[in-house]
Design a protein around this motif. Structure first.
Motif, PDB file in Angstrom:
ATOM      1  N   PHE A  49     -15.050 -31.338  13.934  1.00  0.00           N
ATOM      2  CA  PHE A  49     -15.011 -32.408  12.937  1.00  0.00           C
ATOM      3  C   PHE A  49     -14.988 -31.828  11.524  1.00  0.00           C
ATOM      4  O   PHE A  49     -14.223 -32.278  10.667  1.00  0.00           O
ATOM      5  CB  PHE A  49     -16.230 -33.318  13.125  1.00  0.00           C
ATOM      6  CG  PHE A  49     -16.272 -34.485  12.170  1.00  0.00           C
ATOM      7  CD1 PHE A  49     -15.782 -35.720  12.554  1.00  0.00           C
ATOM      8  CD2 PHE A  49     -16.800 -34.353  10.891  1.00  0.00           C
ATOM      9  CE1 PHE A  49     -15.809 -36.803  11.676  1.00  0.00           C
ATOM     10  CE2 PHE A  49     -16.831 -35.424  10.017  1.00  0.00           C
ATOM     11  CZ  PHE A  49     -16.338 -36.649  10.406  1.00  0.00           C
ATOM     12  N   TRP A  53     -12.159 -32.310   8.821  1.00  0.00           N
ATOM     13  CA  TRP A  53     -12.542 -32.890   7.524  1.00  0.00           C
ATOM     14  C   TRP A  53     -11.961 -32.046   6.391  1.00  0.00           C
ATOM     15  O   TRP A  53     -11.383 -32.563   5.436  1.00  0.00           O
ATOM     16  CB  TRP A  53     -14.067 -32.956   7.431  1.00  0.00           C
ATOM     17  CG  TRP A  53     -14.623 -33.522   6.172  1.00  0.00           C
ATOM     18  CD1 TRP A  53     -14.986 -32.824   5.050  1.00  0.00           C
ATOM     19  CD2 TRP A  53     -14.894 -34.891   5.881  1.00  0.00           C
ATOM     20  NE1 TRP A  53     -15.466 -33.676   4.097  1.00  0.00           N
ATOM     21  CE2 TRP A  53     -15.429 -34.944   4.584  1.00  0.00           C
ATOM     22  CE3 TRP A  53     -14.744 -36.065   6.603  1.00  0.00           C
ATOM     23  CZ2 TRP A  53     -15.810 -36.141   3.986  1.00  0.00           C
ATOM     24  CZ3 TRP A  53     -15.130 -37.248   6.010  1.00  0.00           C
ATOM     25  CH2 TRP A  53     -15.646 -37.283   4.722  1.00  0.00           C
ATOM     26  N   LEU A  67      -9.647 -36.857  13.106  1.00  0.00           N
ATOM     27  CA  LEU A  67     -11.040 -37.219  12.819  1.00  0.00           C
ATOM     28  C   LEU A  67     -11.423 -38.515  13.520  1.00  0.00           C
ATOM     29  O   LEU A  67     -12.494 -38.614  14.120  1.00  0.00           O
ATOM     30  CB  LEU A  67     -11.259 -37.366  11.315  1.00  0.00           C
ATOM     31  CG  LEU A  67     -11.411 -36.081  10.521  1.00  0.00           C
ATOM     32  CD1 LEU A  67     -11.326 -36.366   9.025  1.00  0.00           C
ATOM     33  CD2 LEU A  67     -12.710 -35.384  10.866  1.00  0.00           C
ATOM     34  N   LYS A  68     -10.545 -39.487  13.440  1.00  0.00           N
ATOM     35  CA  LYS A  68     -10.822 -40.781  14.061  1.00  0.00           C
ATOM     36  C   LYS A  68     -10.938 -40.646  15.575  1.00  0.00           C
ATOM     37  O   LYS A  68     -11.872 -41.163  16.193  1.00  0.00           O
ATOM     38  CB  LYS A  68      -9.734 -41.779  13.684  1.00  0.00           C
ATOM     39  CG  LYS A  68     -10.003 -43.176  14.168  1.00  0.00           C
ATOM     40  CD  LYS A  68      -8.954 -44.143  13.661  1.00  0.00           C
ATOM     41  CE  LYS A  68      -9.286 -45.548  14.122  1.00  0.00           C
ATOM     42  NZ  LYS A  68      -8.337 -46.527  13.626  1.00  0.00           N
ATOM     43  N   SER A  71     -14.102 -38.655  16.527  1.00  0.00           N
ATOM     44  CA  SER A  71     -15.322 -39.444  16.330  1.00  0.00           C
ATOM     45  C   SER A  71     -15.626 -40.313  17.544  1.00  0.00           C
ATOM     46  O   SER A  71     -16.790 -40.515  17.892  1.00  0.00           O
ATOM     47  CB  SER A  71     -15.203 -40.322  15.087  1.00  0.00           C
ATOM     48  OG  SER A  71     -15.222 -39.527  13.943  1.00  0.00           O
ATOM     49  N   SER A  72     -14.577 -40.805  18.190  1.00  0.00           N
ATOM     50  CA  SER A  72     -14.797 -41.653  19.362  1.00  0.00           C
ATOM     51  C   SER A  72     -15.316 -40.860  20.566  1.00  0.00           C
ATOM     52  O   SER A  72     -15.883 -41.437  21.484  1.00  0.00           O
ATOM     53  CB  SER A  72     -13.520 -42.400  19.735  1.00  0.00           C
ATOM     54  OG  SER A  72     -12.558 -41.516  20.261  1.00  0.00           O
ATOM     55  N   MET A  74     -17.484 -38.284  20.154  1.00  0.00           N
ATOM     56  CA  MET A  74     -18.774 -37.709  19.770  1.00  0.00           C
ATOM     57  C   MET A  74     -19.923 -38.680  20.045  1.00  0.00           C
ATOM     58  O   MET A  74     -19.739 -39.891  19.963  1.00  0.00           O
ATOM     59  CB  MET A  74     -18.761 -37.337  18.282  1.00  0.00           C
ATOM     60  CG  MET A  74     -17.744 -36.271  17.939  1.00  0.00           C
ATOM     61  SD  MET A  74     -17.510 -36.073  16.159  1.00  0.00           S
ATOM     62  CE  MET A  74     -18.960 -35.107  15.750  1.00  0.00           C
ATOM     63  N   ARG A  79     -22.075 -37.462  15.508  1.00  0.00           N
ATOM     64  CA  ARG A  79     -21.425 -38.094  14.347  1.00  0.00           C
ATOM     65  C   ARG A  79     -22.328 -38.023  13.117  1.00  0.00           C
ATOM     66  O   ARG A  79     -21.868 -37.742  12.014  1.00  0.00           O
ATOM     67  CB  ARG A  79     -21.052 -39.537  14.657  1.00  0.00           C
ATOM     68  CG  ARG A  79     -19.823 -39.664  15.531  1.00  0.00           C
ATOM     69  CD  ARG A  79     -19.281 -41.086  15.573  1.00  0.00           C
ATOM     70  NE  ARG A  79     -20.229 -42.037  16.128  1.00  0.00           N
ATOM     71  CZ  ARG A  79     -20.344 -42.326  17.422  1.00  0.00           C
ATOM     72  NH1 ARG A  79     -19.571 -41.722  18.301  1.00  0.00           N
ATOM     73  NH2 ARG A  79     -21.219 -43.214  17.829  1.00  0.00           N
ATOM     74  N   ALA A  83     -21.347 -35.975   9.782  1.00  0.00           N
ATOM     75  CA  ALA A  83     -21.238 -36.704   8.508  1.00  0.00           C
ATOM     76  C   ALA A  83     -22.178 -36.124   7.460  1.00  0.00           C
ATOM     77  O   ALA A  83     -21.818 -36.024   6.279  1.00  0.00           O
ATOM     78  CB  ALA A  83     -21.530 -38.186   8.726  1.00  0.00           C
TER      79      ALA A  83
END
Length: 105
Positions: A49, A53, A67-68, A71-72, A74, A79, A83
């Motif tokens: 990630f 990023w 990234l999108k 994220s699903s 993780m 996440r 972040a």
């Protein structure tokens, strides 16, 4: 043989990290893919990630989609960790300080 492959992979990662710190979006994207797929058999979705990023901030349009999608995959904890580290990771990468300030392994 496996020891030389390990050294080759480590050297390749170092080269990509150096290129990414010189603002290569492509290098950052490749690192994200390596860690997502499992560099040397070990996946690291948080590190993946962070590299995606960086690639997105360096202008790689495909990195935002990565990234999108990532994220699903993780967990909520992954996440949250990603972040919380993303902005500092990118800043330190651009200042060539990320190796010392981000201990992932």
């Amino acid at each position: 043989r496996s020891a030389s492959v390990n050294v080759d992979v480590q050297e390749g990662v170092r080269c990509l990290e150096s290129a990414a710190s010189l603002r290569s979006a492509s290098a950052a994207m490749h690192l994200g893919e390596f860690y997502e797929d499992g560099l040397q058999g070990q996946k690291d979705l948080v590190l993946s990630f962070l590299w995606y990023w960086a690639a997105a901030h360096l202008g790689d349009g495909a990195a935002r989609s990565k990234l999108k999608a990532l994220s699903s995959l993780m967990s909520p904890t992954q996440r949250r960790v990603a972040a919380s580290k993303a902005d500092d990771f990118y800043r330190d990468l651009m200042l060539n300080k990320y190796r010392n300030s981000h201990k992932f392994q």
